[in-house]
Design a protein around this motif. Structure first.
Motif, PDB file in Angstrom:
ATOM      1  N   LEU A 115       7.019  -0.207   4.072  1.00 32.44           N
ATOM      2  CA  LEU A 115       6.856   1.001   3.232  1.00 32.44           C
ATOM      3  C   LEU A 115       5.545   0.964   2.465  1.00 32.44           C
ATOM      4  N   ARG A 116       5.196  -0.234   1.952  1.00 34.09           N
ATOM      5  CA  ARG A 116       3.924  -0.341   1.224  1.00 34.09           C
ATOM      6  C   ARG A 116       2.743  -0.132   2.180  1.00 34.09           C
ATOM      7  N   ALA A 117       2.854  -0.688   3.387  1.00 34.50           N
ATOM      8  CA  ALA A 117       1.789  -0.484   4.379  1.00 34.50           C
ATOM      9  C   ALA A 117       1.672   0.982   4.758  1.00 34.50           C
ATOM     10  N   GLU A 118       2.830   1.633   4.898  1.00 38.17           N
ATOM     11  CA  GLU A 118       2.805   3.064   5.227  1.00 38.17           C
ATOM     12  C   GLU A 118       2.135   3.865   4.114  1.00 38.17           C
ATOM     13  N   LYS A 119       2.402   3.486   2.873  1.00 34.16           N
ATOM     14  CA  LYS A 119       1.790   4.184   1.741  1.00 34.16           C
ATOM     15  C   LYS A 119       0.265   4.028   1.767  1.00 34.16           C
TER      16      LYS A 119
END
Length: 349
Positions: free
Chosen positions: A143-147
């Motif tokens: 999720l952090r990478a997607e953000k």
């Protein structure tokens, strides 16, 4: 088409291009007033502005393509991240469903009380908890990478859209400059024709010379061109054979001395219209004919690349071009082929 000047463009330079070009003075180009000595510099400046706008547009278009590719790549990576997250959520769901089915829907405390081997049940529960934690951690990282990817994609798309907007503005500005340039060129040629008809050569127009820098000893007589009529070619326009090399260029194009020398004469009238003849130290002479304006006087010293006039279509000419000759005497009848002559001096055409 050849051009020896290429300038790399940084994005900040592109973003200020409109302000720089729009701030250039027009010196009354849109009006009907102004003398020939004013028109020549106007045409030269507009010529450079149009060329600069074209270079900036081409560089900006390439940069926009880079940003467009970045945005597409980020979108592809985002799709991959989303698919990984979906797979992880599906794994968690399977684990939860397996736990529920294996326990018959009983709470964990009840299962402890009813278990034949409570220690085995605890070990299994710890294994499931570790699996849950691993999946939850992986989902959090994803999720952090997607953000981060989403932020990068937004930046790339914003830069791409800004560059597209700037390029559209540059196209509009370039058309405006070219319209002014066309008008100024027409007026410059009209004044040149009037001077030739009256038999009085226009005075030298002092152009803003290009920035001086160390360069070759010999250069082509124009910087950007297409070759047209060649030396020795036949045609109804010439009494015998063509005595020079023609360079097809628009009216007002800066004409350069091909090497170091002295201006032997500046004349107008006759088949060559307005012309300049330069004497070089090695015994050769170069002629620049059908000009619309001159930027030197007889006796001036010139160097390679120095602007000595502006192209036109005066004299026996069917369209805008520079007629360039190399001679062994100052007069007609002693011309030789200028293409190999320049080639031997390191100037391939």
């Amino acid at each position: 088409m050849r051009s020896s000047r290429r300038h790399p463009l940084l994005v900040p330079g592109l973003l200020c291009a409109l302000a720089v070009l729009a701030a250039r003075p027009t010196d009354g180009v849109e009006g009907d007033g102004g003398s020939g000595t004013a028109l020549g510099p106007q045409v030269a400046r507009l010529y450079e502005d149009a060329a600069k706008a074209t270079r900036q547009y081409e560089d900006g278009r390439r940069e926009a393509e880079v940003q467009r590719s970045k945005a597409l790549e980020y979108e592809r990576l985002l799709d991959g991240q989303r698919q990984e997250i979906d797979a992880m959520h599906e794994d968690l769901g399977r684990i939860a469903r397996a736990q529920y089915r294996g326990a018959g829907g009983l709470p964990f405390t009840a299962r402890m009380l009813l278990a034949d081997d409570p220690d085995e049940l605890m070990r299994g529960q710890r294994a499931v908890s570790r699996a849950n934690l691993t999946v939850s951690t992986a989902v959090g990282k994803s999720l952090r990478a997607e953000k981060r990817l989403a932020a990068d994609e937004a930046k790339a798309q914003a830069a791409w859209q800004a560059l597209d907007k700037r390029n559209a503005d540059l196209v509009k500005l370039k058309k405006e400059i070219e319209a002014k340039l066309g008008s100024a060129r027409s007026r410059l040629q009209g004044q040149a024709d009037a001077s030739v008809t009256a038999g009085s050569c226009p005075g030298a127009v002092r152009l803003d010379q290009p920035e001086e820098r160390a360069g070759p000893s010999w250069v082509a007589p124009v910087e950007t061109y297409e070759l047209s009529a060649s030396f020795g070619s036949g045609g109804s326009r010439w009494a015998n054979r063509h005595t020079g090399q023609d360079f097809a260029v628009p009216v007002g194009t800066p004409v350069r001395a091909v090497g170091t020398g002295r201006v032997l004469k500046v004349t107008c009238g006759g088949a060559f219209g307005i012309q300049v003849v330069v004497q070089h130290a090695d015994g050769y002479y170069t002629q620049y004919a059908h000009l619309a304006a001159v930027a030197v006087d007889q006796g001036d010293r010139v160097g390679p690349g120095q602007w000595i006039g502006q192209s036109g279509t005066t004299g026996n000419s069917t369209g805008p071009h520079l007629h360039f000759e190399v001679r062994v005497t100052p007069e007609m009848g002693s011309a030789l082929d200028p293409v190999p002559w320049l080639s031997r001096r390191g100037v391939p055409l």
